[in-house]
Design an enzyme around this catalytic site. Structure first.
Site, PDB file in Angstrom:
ATOM      1  N   LYS A 170      -9.919 -14.657  36.846  1.00  0.00           N
ATOM      2  CA  LYS A 170     -11.455 -14.230  36.321  1.00  0.00           C
ATOM      3  C   LYS A 170     -11.182 -15.196  35.216  1.00  0.00           C
ATOM      4  CE  LYS A 170     -13.009 -11.130  34.740  1.00  0.00           C
ATOM      5  NZ  LYS A 170     -14.079 -10.030  34.284  1.00  0.00           N
TER       6      LYS A 170
ATOM      7  N   SER B 142     -15.968  -6.405  37.261  1.00  0.00           N
ATOM      8  CA  SER B 142     -14.762  -6.527  36.177  1.00  0.00           C
ATOM      9  C   SER B 142     -15.216  -4.856  35.747  1.00  0.00           C
ATOM     10  CB  SER B 142     -15.892  -7.320  35.517  1.00  0.00           C
ATOM     11  OG  SER B 142     -15.583  -6.839  33.798  1.00  0.00           O
TER      12      SER B 142
ATOM     13  N   HIS C 160      -8.094  -5.920  40.254  1.00  0.00           N
ATOM     14  CA  HIS C 160      -6.624  -5.066  40.041  1.00  0.00           C
ATOM     15  C   HIS C 160      -5.841  -5.193  40.685  1.00  0.00           C
ATOM     16  CE1 HIS C 160      -9.118  -3.763  36.250  1.00  0.00           C
ATOM     17  NE2 HIS C 160      -8.045  -4.335  35.957  1.00  0.00           N
TER      18      HIS C 160
HETATM   19  P1  AMP Z   1      -8.339  -6.414  32.711  1.00  0.00           P
HETATM   20  O1  AMP Z   1      -8.383  -4.872  33.339  1.00  0.00           O
HETATM   21  O2  AMP Z   1     -10.154  -6.856  32.631  1.00  0.00           O
HETATM   22  O3  AMP Z   1      -7.761  -6.855  31.432  1.00  0.00           O
HETATM   23  O4  AMP Z   1      -8.219  -7.169  32.726  1.00  0.00           O
HETATM   24  C1  AMP Z   1      -6.363  -7.568  33.817  1.00  0.00           C
HETATM   25  C2  AMP Z   1      -6.564  -9.135  35.041  1.00  0.00           C
HETATM   26  O5  AMP Z   1      -7.088  -8.219  36.173  1.00  0.00           O
HETATM   27  C3  AMP Z   1      -6.707  -9.513  34.348  1.00  0.00           C
HETATM   28  O6  AMP Z   1      -5.378 -10.617  34.788  1.00  0.00           O
HETATM   29  C4  AMP Z   1      -7.566  -9.912  34.737  1.00  0.00           C
HETATM   30  O7  AMP Z   1      -7.871 -11.553  35.229  1.00  0.00           O
HETATM   31  C5  AMP Z   1      -7.965  -9.794  35.957  1.00  0.00           C
HETATM   32  N1  AMP Z   1      -8.488  -9.409  36.666  1.00  0.00           N
HETATM   33  C6  AMP Z   1      -9.599  -8.701  36.520  1.00  0.00           C
HETATM   34  N2  AMP Z   1     -11.058  -8.781  37.337  1.00  0.00           N
HETATM   35  C7  AMP Z   1     -10.543  -9.557  38.377  1.00  0.00           C
HETATM   36  C8  AMP Z   1     -11.129  -9.545  39.136  1.00  0.00           C
HETATM   37  N3  AMP Z   1     -12.746  -9.849  39.588  1.00  0.00           N
HETATM   38  N4  AMP Z   1     -10.308 -10.690  40.182  1.00  0.00           N
HETATM   39  C9  AMP Z   1      -8.885 -11.201  39.366  1.00  0.00           C
HETATM   40  N5  AMP Z   1      -8.895 -10.911  38.993  1.00  0.00           N
HETATM   41  C10 AMP Z   1      -8.969  -9.750  37.553  1.00  0.00           C
END
Ligand code: AMP
Length: 274
Positions: free
Chosen positions: A140, A176, A28
């Site tokens: 991802k 993640s 993030h």
């Molecule tokens: P989330 O909080 O998991 O919904 O993710 C929010 C944003 O962060 C989304 O656009 C995800 O694709 C991105 N994101 C989550 N994990 C990663 C990672 N390891 N590398 C790059 N972007 C990420």
């Protein structure tokens, strides 16, 4: 939020937006860094969106740490942390969802019915509320990025969608929020996801072009670890997400695997002769 956005816009400021579900990690933070580079003002949202979780999925168990997230946002130059309430975004009588015809009929969309309708609906709502110039998403969630790009184009959002490469732990595991749910044996098993993707890259270098062979190798490796249950392993066209059987151009290899109770996803682009 909208009033602040209007003020930024009236002052000629460009706004970058990073939607998240919180429990922030380096992945993030890297998207935020990109947002700061692109624009004058950086807005993030933290919202665990109920409409993108199916029955029996981990909505209530999704990790949350609002105070730590705010401290991280503060340290990383975020101008606004937008944290709407579910009752405000989905008040009584809410009845409108976005549907997309083709892309959600692949990969995660098959085992997570309605997931992308929920994702598109919340992202469209956040786009309307935040009114950013740029929105940054991680590769991802490759299918999510593809679905959002399509929706943005199809519904004429005047927003530039920026994709950012996956940020990984030093040993390769894709970062993640859900990784914190893994115990140490599961953490070891989870490493088989990136190992199998990297093995596929190695096989391509050795002139292997048969998708089935690469998929079977990955099934064998991941399946040899305890507590793994494969949802899918696919080699597909990065634009349409349709299966590709012979790798004669850049393709997406994407997988989803349950490790214990935790569902993990990862992907890589395979390019022949690379
Ligand atoms: P989330 O909080 O998991 O919904 O993710 C929010 C944003 O962060 C989304 O656009 C995800 O694709 C991105 N994101 C989550 N994990 C990663 C990672 N390891 N590398 C790059 N972007 C990420």
């Amino acid at each position: 939020m909208t009033a602040m956005s209007n003020r930024f816009r009236q002052a000629g400021k460009r706004i970058a937006f990073v939607p998240t579900m919180g429990f922030l990690h380096e992945g993030h933070l890297t998207l935020m860094k990109e947002g700061r580079r692109l624009a004058d003002k950086l807005v993030i949202s933290i919202f665990v969106n109920p409409t993108q979780f199916g029955p029996g999925e981990d909505f209530s168990a999704y990790p949350r740490d609002f105070e730590k997230d705010c401290a991280l946002a503060d340290d990383n130059g975020v101008d606004i942390v937008f944290t709407p309430d579910a009752q405000d975004l989905y008040p009584k009588g809410f009845d409108t969802y976005i549907h997309q015809e083709r892309l959600p009929g692949h990969l995660c969309g098959l085992s997570r019915q309605g997931h992308f309708n929920g994702v598109m609906t919340i992202v469209a709502k956040l786009f309307n509320i935040v009114a950013p110039h740029f929105a940054i998403f991680g590769e991802k969630d490759f299918q999510q990025l593809a679905v959002i790009r399509r929706m943005t184009k199809d519904l004429n959002f005047n927003i530039e969608i920026v994709g950012h490469p996956t940020v990984r732990e030093p040993d390769g595991l894709a970062m993640s929020s859900r990784n914190t749910k893994l115990n140490s044996d599961q953490r070891d098993a989870a490493l088989s996801l990136i190992t199998s993707l990297r093995n596929a890259k190695g096989s391509i270098k050795n002139k292997q072009t048969d998708s089935n062979q690469l998929i079977n190798d990955a099934i064998e490796l991941i399946g040899s670890h305890p507590e793994t249950e494969i949802d899918y392993i696919k080699i597909c066209d990065p634009e349409t997400l349709d299966d590709v059987s012979t790798i004669d151009r850049p393709v997406l290899m994407a997988l989803a695997v349950r490790v214990g109770e935790t569902r993990l996803i990862d992907n890589i682009i395979l390019t022949p002769d690379s």
